[in-house]
Design an enzyme around this catalytic site. Structure first.
Site, PDB file in Angstrom:
ATOM      1  N   ALA A  63       0.864  -1.174   0.000  1.00 31.26           N
ATOM      2  CA  ALA A  63       0.000   0.000   0.000  1.00 31.26           C
ATOM      3  C   ALA A  63       0.904   1.228   0.000  1.00 31.26           C
ATOM      4  O   ALA A  63       2.075   1.158   0.402  1.00 31.26           O
ATOM      5  CB  ALA A  63      -0.897  -0.021   1.224  1.00 31.26           C
ATOM      6  N   GLY A 108       0.677  -4.931   1.099  1.00 32.71           N
ATOM      7  CA  GLY A 108      -0.518  -5.044   0.256  1.00 32.71           C
ATOM      8  C   GLY A 108      -0.275  -5.816  -1.025  1.00 32.71           C
ATOM      9  O   GLY A 108      -1.218  -6.351  -1.618  1.00 32.71           O
ATOM     10  N   GLU A 111      -0.618  -9.298  -0.041  1.00 27.60           N
ATOM     11  CA  GLU A 111      -2.038  -9.484   0.288  1.00 27.60           C
ATOM     12  C   GLU A 111      -2.906  -9.591  -0.966  1.00 27.60           C
ATOM     13  O   GLU A 111      -3.817 -10.412  -1.026  1.00 27.60           O
ATOM     14  CB  GLU A 111      -2.500  -8.339   1.192  1.00 27.60           C
ATOM     15  CG  GLU A 111      -1.865  -8.443   2.581  1.00 27.60           C
ATOM     16  CD  GLU A 111      -2.055  -7.207   3.433  1.00 27.60           C
ATOM     17  OE1 GLU A 111      -1.675  -6.103   2.980  1.00 27.60           O
ATOM     18  OE2 GLU A 111      -2.576  -7.325   4.556  1.00 27.60           O
ATOM     19  N   GLU A 131       4.611  -4.779   7.629  1.00 28.67           N
ATOM     20  CA  GLU A 131       3.817  -3.726   8.282  1.00 28.67           C
ATOM     21  C   GLU A 131       4.245  -3.391   9.706  1.00 28.67           C
ATOM     22  O   GLU A 131       4.257  -2.218  10.099  1.00 28.67           O
ATOM     23  CB  GLU A 131       2.333  -4.113   8.284  1.00 28.67           C
ATOM     24  CG  GLU A 131       1.648  -3.930   6.940  1.00 28.67           C
ATOM     25  CD  GLU A 131       1.730  -5.161   6.053  1.00 28.67           C
ATOM     26  OE1 GLU A 131       2.551  -6.059   6.337  1.00 28.67           O
ATOM     27  OE2 GLU A 131       0.975  -5.219   5.067  1.00 28.67           O
TER      28      GLU A 131
HETATM   29  N1  CO8 Z   1       4.513   3.105  -0.997  1.00 28.75           N
HETATM   30  C1  CO8 Z   1       4.863   4.228  -1.629  1.00 28.75           C
HETATM   31  N2  CO8 Z   1       5.948   4.338  -2.426  1.00 28.75           N
HETATM   32  C2  CO8 Z   1       6.714   3.243  -2.571  1.00 28.75           C
HETATM   33  C3  CO8 Z   1       6.406   2.035  -1.948  1.00 28.75           C
HETATM   34  C4  CO8 Z   1       5.235   1.985  -1.114  1.00 28.75           C
HETATM   35  N3  CO8 Z   1       4.834   0.858  -0.504  1.00 28.75           N
HETATM   36  N4  CO8 Z   1       7.355   1.121  -2.273  1.00 28.75           N
HETATM   37  C5  CO8 Z   1       8.213   1.744  -3.095  1.00 28.75           C
HETATM   38  N5  CO8 Z   1       7.841   3.033  -3.272  1.00 28.75           N
HETATM   39  C6  CO8 Z   1       8.496   4.061  -4.090  1.00 28.75           C
HETATM   40  C7  CO8 Z   1       9.698   4.616  -3.375  1.00 28.75           C
HETATM   41  O1  CO8 Z   1       9.325   5.612  -2.453  1.00 28.75           O
HETATM   42  C8  CO8 Z   1      10.502   5.167  -4.531  1.00 28.75           C
HETATM   43  O2  CO8 Z   1       9.938   6.397  -4.925  1.00 28.75           O
HETATM   44  P1  CO8 Z   1      10.913   7.654  -5.244  1.00 28.75           P
HETATM   45  O3  CO8 Z   1      11.712   7.197  -6.437  1.00 28.75           O
HETATM   46  O4  CO8 Z   1       9.960   8.753  -5.547  1.00 28.75           O
HETATM   47  O5  CO8 Z   1      11.749   7.842  -4.042  1.00 28.75           O
HETATM   48  C9  CO8 Z   1      10.215   4.174  -5.658  1.00 28.75           C
HETATM   49  O6  CO8 Z   1       9.015   3.477  -5.267  1.00 28.75           O
HETATM   50  C10 CO8 Z   1      11.308   3.164  -5.833  1.00 28.75           C
HETATM   51  O7  CO8 Z   1      11.542   2.557  -4.566  1.00 28.75           O
HETATM   52  P2  CO8 Z   1      13.010   2.413  -3.919  1.00 28.75           P
HETATM   53  O8  CO8 Z   1      13.889   3.517  -4.384  1.00 28.75           O
HETATM   54  O9  CO8 Z   1      12.821   2.239  -2.453  1.00 28.75           O
HETATM   55  O10 CO8 Z   1      13.474   1.048  -4.607  1.00 28.75           O
HETATM   56  P3  CO8 Z   1      14.509  -0.020  -4.019  1.00 28.75           P
HETATM   57  O11 CO8 Z   1      14.786  -0.972  -5.103  1.00 28.75           O
HETATM   58  O12 CO8 Z   1      15.657   0.661  -3.378  1.00 28.75           O
HETATM   59  O13 CO8 Z   1      13.710  -0.774  -2.843  1.00 28.75           O
HETATM   60  C11 CO8 Z   1      11.807  -1.884  -1.915  1.00 28.75           C
HETATM   61  C12 CO8 Z   1      12.600  -1.548  -3.187  1.00 28.75           C
HETATM   62  C13 CO8 Z   1      12.634  -2.790  -1.004  1.00 28.75           C
HETATM   63  C14 CO8 Z   1      10.534  -2.601  -2.329  1.00 28.75           C
HETATM   64  C15 CO8 Z   1      11.482  -0.586  -1.151  1.00 28.75           C
HETATM   65  O14 CO8 Z   1      10.901   0.341  -2.073  1.00 28.75           O
HETATM   66  C16 CO8 Z   1      10.527  -0.755  -0.019  1.00 28.75           C
HETATM   67  O15 CO8 Z   1      10.919  -1.245   1.038  1.00 28.75           O
HETATM   68  N6  CO8 Z   1       9.244  -0.374  -0.223  1.00 28.75           N
HETATM   69  C17 CO8 Z   1       8.243  -0.454   0.792  1.00 28.75           C
HETATM   70  C18 CO8 Z   1       7.807  -1.884   0.981  1.00 28.75           C
HETATM   71  C19 CO8 Z   1       6.803  -1.962   2.094  1.00 28.75           C
HETATM   72  O16 CO8 Z   1       7.078  -1.711   3.245  1.00 28.75           O
HETATM   73  N7  CO8 Z   1       5.559  -2.342   1.750  1.00 28.75           N
HETATM   74  C20 CO8 Z   1       4.488  -2.477   2.680  1.00 28.75           C
HETATM   75  C21 CO8 Z   1       3.753  -1.189   2.797  1.00 28.75           C
HETATM   76  S1  CO8 Z   1       2.556  -1.228   4.071  1.00 28.75           S
HETATM   77  C22 CO8 Z   1       1.284  -2.061   3.407  1.00 28.75           C
HETATM   78  O17 CO8 Z   1       1.313  -2.521   2.294  1.00 28.75           O
HETATM   79  C23 CO8 Z   1       0.097  -2.200   4.273  1.00 28.75           C
HETATM   80  C24 CO8 Z   1      -1.047  -2.890   3.591  1.00 28.75           C
HETATM   81  C25 CO8 Z   1      -2.273  -2.801   4.423  1.00 28.75           C
HETATM   82  C26 CO8 Z   1      -2.817  -1.410   4.411  1.00 28.75           C
HETATM   83  C27 CO8 Z   1      -3.889  -1.275   5.375  1.00 28.75           C
HETATM   84  C28 CO8 Z   1      -4.440   0.145   5.361  1.00 28.75           C
HETATM   85  C29 CO8 Z   1      -4.946   0.580   6.638  1.00 28.75           C
END
Ligand code: CO8
Length: 258
Positions: A63, A108, A111, A131
């Site tokens: 998400a 997500g 999920e 999360e």
């Molecule tokens: N949300 C928003 N932006 C994201 C997300 C995300 N989940 N994942 C990646 N991005 C964006 C980054 O911010 C980045 O944007 P920018 O270039 O503008 O800085 C771009 O995508 C590329 O990402 P990275 O530079 O971080 O790429 P890497 O190759 O270095 O890393 C990863 C890749 C490991 C996947 C890393 O991006 C990461 O850790 N992302 C987050 C993963 C995460 O924690 N996901 C879980 C999110 S929480 C969730 O999903 C909850 C679901 C339930 C919701 C319930 C609602 C109440």
């Protein structure tokens, strides 16, 4: 439309989450578009869906953390419901959905893949529920579906530790059915979808409903669900066609979804 692409290839519909600049993270707009795309699927002609992510790096990286970062409790609950409603639509969609997981499937992303009937992935895929490291619970069904798909103990370990796992471990614990190279993944998904699409559509739909609904109740009730859906297949064109083809030793069958 732009965050979610839809393409029809014969009887197979391919849905692509298309926000590669954010690794296909799910914000409200993506969830709304996915809902609209699902509502527009022509169930008269489409017999299976494949869900994947745009680009070579990510299926869905979760998400949208930016969008979630400032939510109130009530807004958080509403965002969870928005995701859950769309994912439940996918899970109960009348025809099978195959997740072709082509990279990160985190939060997500894991999920949404678990809302699909079948998961296959590329060898660069990574699954996880990060999360608790972000101060929230898996809120798009992760606490419920992961514990049902793998063992409860394994689900708890993955969720409490927020540790991501690679494709081979996802395969080992039964989260995915098969692992392919990146090049092989979509052809394999399309081949599986075509294999499903060639079977009698009413029977396939009834199988999905019988399995899904039966898993929610005890065995006595589950067997009744099966009996009703089994009976429902009879007197259909496709039941007569399937059985006639066998009795006539005929390989070619024409299923009409009737
Ligand atoms: N949300 C928003 N932006 C994201 C997300 C995300 N989940 N994942 C990646 N991005 C964006 C980054 O911010 C980045 O944007 P920018 O270039 O503008 O800085 C771009 O995508 C590329 O990402 P990275 O530079 O971080 O790429 P890497 O190759 O270095 O890393 C990863 C890749 C490991 C996947 C890393 O991006 C990461 O850790 N992302 C987050 C993963 C995460 O924690 N996901 C879980 C999110 S929480 C969730 O999903 C909850 C679901 C339930 C919701 C319930 C609602 C109440």
């Amino acid at each position: 439309m732009g965050f979610v692409l839809y393409e029809q290839q014969d009887a197979v519909g391919v849905i692509t989450i298309n926000r590669p600049e954010a690794l296909n993270a799910l914000n409200s707009a993506v969830l709304d578009e996915l809902n609209t795309v699902l509502d527009a699927v022509d169930l008269a002609t489409t017999r299976c869906l494949v869900l994947t992510g745009a680009g070579e790096k990510s299926f869905v990286a979760g998400a949208d953390i930016g969008e979630m970062s400032s939510l109130t409790k009530a807004e958080g609950e509403a965002f969870g419901k928005k995701g859950n409603d769309v994912f439940r639509k996918l899970e109960t969609f009348p025809i099978p959905v195959i997740a072709a997981v082509n990279g990160f499937a985190l939060g997500g992303g894991c999920e949404i893949s678990m809302s699909c009937d079948i998961r296959i992935c590329s060898d660069n895929a990574m699954f996880g529920q990060p999360e608790v490291g972000l101060g929230i619970t898996p809120g798009f069904g992760g606490t419920q579906r992961l514990a049902r798909l793998v063992s409860p103990g394994m689900a708890k370990q993955l969720i409490y530790t927020a540790r991501n796992i690679k494709a081979d471990e996802a395969f080992r614990i039964g989260l995915v059915n098969a692992v392919y190279t990146q090049e092989e993944l979509m052809p394999a998904a399309m081949k599986m979808a075509a294999g499903i699409a060639k079977n009698a559509p009413i029977a396939v739909r009834n199988c999905k409903k019988a399995i899904n609904d039966g898993l929610q109740v005890d065995m006595d009730q589950a067997i009744v669900i099966e009996e009703k859906l089994f009976g429902d297949c009879f007197e259909s064109h496709d039941q007569k066609e399937g059985m006639s083809a066998f009795l006539e030793k005929r390989k070619e069958k024409t299923f009409t979804n009737n």
